[in-house]
Design an enzyme around this catalytic site. Sequence first.
Site, short mmCIF file in Angstrom:
data_model
loop_
_atom_site.label_atom_id
_atom_site.label_comp_id
_atom_site.label_asym_id
_atom_site.label_seq_id
_atom_site.Cartn_x
_atom_site.Cartn_y
_atom_site.Cartn_z
N ASP A 75 -21.70 14.40 -9.53
CA ASP A 75 -22.67 15.44 -9.15
C ASP A 75 -22.93 16.35 -10.36
O ASP A 75 -22.23 16.27 -11.37
CB ASP A 75 -22.11 16.24 -7.96
CG ASP A 75 -23.21 16.82 -7.09
OD1 ASP A 75 -24.39 16.79 -7.49
OD2 ASP A 75 -22.88 17.33 -6.00
N HIS A 106 -31.76 10.38 -2.11
CA HIS A 106 -31.49 11.83 -2.19
C HIS A 106 -32.06 12.46 -3.45
O HIS A 106 -32.68 13.53 -3.39
CB HIS A 106 -29.97 12.06 -2.11
CG HIS A 106 -29.57 13.49 -2.24
ND1 HIS A 106 -30.03 14.48 -1.40
CD2 HIS A 106 -28.75 14.11 -3.14
CE1 HIS A 106 -29.51 15.65 -1.77
NE2 HIS A 106 -28.73 15.46 -2.83
C1 HEM Z 1 -23.01 17.47 1.04
C2 HEM Z 1 -24.25 17.59 0.62
C3 HEM Z 1 -24.74 17.03 -0.69
C4 HEM Z 1 -24.21 16.07 -1.49
C5 HEM Z 1 -22.95 15.24 -1.27
C6 HEM Z 1 -25.07 15.95 -2.64
C7 HEM Z 1 -24.85 15.08 -3.70
C8 HEM Z 1 -25.70 14.92 -4.78
C9 HEM Z 1 -25.51 13.97 -5.84
C10 HEM Z 1 -24.34 12.99 -5.96
C11 HEM Z 1 -26.54 14.11 -6.70
C12 HEM Z 1 -26.81 13.28 -7.97
C13 HEM Z 1 -26.24 13.89 -9.20
C14 HEM Z 1 -27.09 14.91 -9.88
O1 HEM Z 1 -28.22 14.64 -10.29
O2 HEM Z 1 -26.63 16.03 -9.99
C15 HEM Z 1 -27.39 15.16 -6.20
C16 HEM Z 1 -28.53 15.63 -6.81
C17 HEM Z 1 -29.33 16.64 -6.29
N1 HEM Z 1 -29.19 17.28 -5.09
FE1 HEM Z 1 -27.70 17.00 -3.77
N2 HEM Z 1 -26.12 16.83 -2.52
C18 HEM Z 1 -25.95 17.51 -1.34
C19 HEM Z 1 -26.78 18.47 -0.82
C20 HEM Z 1 -27.96 18.89 -1.39
C21 HEM Z 1 -28.88 19.83 -0.79
C22 HEM Z 1 -28.69 20.54 0.54
C23 HEM Z 1 -29.93 19.97 -1.66
C24 HEM Z 1 -31.16 20.81 -1.51
C25 HEM Z 1 -31.80 20.99 -0.34
C26 HEM Z 1 -29.64 19.13 -2.80
C27 HEM Z 1 -30.44 19.03 -3.91
C28 HEM Z 1 -30.20 18.21 -4.98
C29 HEM Z 1 -31.01 18.19 -6.17
C30 HEM Z 1 -32.21 19.07 -6.49
C31 HEM Z 1 -30.47 17.20 -7.00
C32 HEM Z 1 -30.97 16.77 -8.38
C33 HEM Z 1 -32.05 15.73 -8.27
C34 HEM Z 1 -32.59 15.39 -9.64
O3 HEM Z 1 -32.99 16.30 -10.35
O4 HEM Z 1 -32.61 14.21 -9.98
N3 HEM Z 1 -28.47 18.47 -2.59
N4 HEM Z 1 -26.86 15.64 -5.01
#
Ligand code: HEM
Length: 496
Positions: A225, A362
């Site tokens: 993450d 996601h």
């Molecule tokens: C338990 C809940 C969540 C988990 C396990 C999770 C996990 C992850 C993972 C593994 C990544 C990919 C790594 C990275 O690019 O940093 C990611 C990216 C991201 N997540 Fe989540 N996330 C969660 C909740 C959320 C929520 C609630 C939001 C917003 C509503 C969110 C927004 C984002 C964004 C904006 C990215 C970057 C996308 C990009 O720029 O490529 N995440 N998340």
Amino acid sequence: MRLSLFVVSVAVFIGSSTHVSAAKLGARQSRTTPLLTNFPGQAPLPSLEQHSTQRGANTLPLDNIQGDILVGMKKQKERFVFFHVNDATSFKTALKTYVPDHITSAQTLISDPSEQPLAFVNLAFSNTGLQALGVTDSLGDAQFPNGQFADASNLGDDLSQWVAPFTGTAIHGVFLIGSDQDSFLDQFENDISTAFGASITEVQALSGSARPGDLAGHEHFGFLDGISQPAVTGWETTVFPGQAVVPPGIILTGRDGDPTTRPSWALDGSFMAFRHFQQKVPEFNAYTLANAIPANSAGNLTQQEGAEFLGARMFGRWKSGAPIDLAPTADDPALGADPQRNNNFDFSDTLTDETKCPFAAHIRKTNPRQDLGGPVNTFHAIRSSIPYGPETSDAELASGVTSQDRGLLFVEYQSVIGNGFRFQQINWVNNAGFPFSKPIAPGIDPIIGQSPTRSTGGLDPLDQTKTFSVPLFVIPKGGEYFFMPSISALTSTIAA
Ligand code: HEM
Ligand SMILES: *[C@@H]1O[C@H](CO)[C@@H](O)[C@H](O)[C@H]1NC(C)=O
């Protein structure tokens, strides 16, 4: 008393990276290693040296901006201490003394380790907190005044899952304490109760921790993450390939790019969306195994390979962080660990098919890149979350049923709640039709989509019209919207 002395002295012995000056206990003890950790695969922080030589007059007043807003997901340990203000006058008196020695700036977090405290402390307030302190100026945000509980059904949450103290508006503020050792969190939390005494009551403390060993930096489902974060002009000194570049006002209130007029004291603050998410890890694993994708363009997959592949398709990245847009058939750990390459994609080669990355993955739902037709600044936010809870036990893995609470203490910073976290969740993640105008309906984000019908398409690249009814593995337990003011605003306005 004896117990806390014991804790401090143990901290001195086990903290090989640190030394404690007795005269300054609780304040800015110095370190020899940085407080924050750059987990492999994440873009590193700027150094203060680079900052002063490269940014020149463009630089932000980093010594006045609370550090957590800008640094992202680089914490080994973090504790959120939610509190209620009992007595505004004595709280303000304590705050004036507390802030200069304890509230940690972005500058301090990129300074030489010897300038860094054993733990950082940041401080943010809910709307009811500001009201209790007599700070009644409108901050100009649409969701902040009513708080997150009032917004929870709009976010798609199942309100019956929300737990106290988030079910209401009783939380007035939160101290964020971050470090690399639990003993320092304890010590700094004790300092807070000493400094603020009966002026506040701790309503709840939630503690998070990086996962052990090679899993540090990975969330509980196993995925790295904190990889893709927007580069804020005036903060970042290096922009990594594929990284979005945003003006500072997308994150900081009152700065260039903030569309809202703010009271002058609100300059260089940020709105912090906090979400308490439980993650059902054994259930997630059981689901991906039971629905393992049989084959991809490289050939047939074993059940285990097909399960890993399905998980990667749900996220848009493999567990190592390697993006499936660049590694569509198998994980590539070297790619995942390389910040020069692991964010360098934009979906432009798969705007109309899901061979590489599902439309609803996601990372595609939350940052659609070329699906929006080009770079759009408005909807970016900085994520600063940390996992909580124990590792998944063998018994849980064997049964496929969660018996110990674990998940993510999710934080996102933005200047406009309705453009950052809230827009991502409501307009994109929960919206089965987004990204729009695709030949196959995307469905909802299979990781965090909050919707009664959790249907997602495109997860099987060789059968893209097949839809998956994915059970909910991420359960919102509560949250709040906070405003994290600049450090000078804490003393000149909040404590006034
Ligand atoms: C338990 C809940 C969540 C988990 C396990 C999770 C996990 C992850 C993972 C593994 C990544 C990919 C790594 C990275 O690019 O940093 C990611 C990216 C991201 N997540 Fe989540 N996330 C969660 C909740 C959320 C929520 C609630 C939001 C917003 C509503 C969110 C927004 C984002 C964004 C904006 C990215 C970057 C996308 C990009 O720029 O490529 N995440 N998340
Ligand atoms: C892949 O699996 C299919 C269906 O189970 C089978 O018919 C085919 O022979 C397999 N191909 C290879 C190369 O193993």
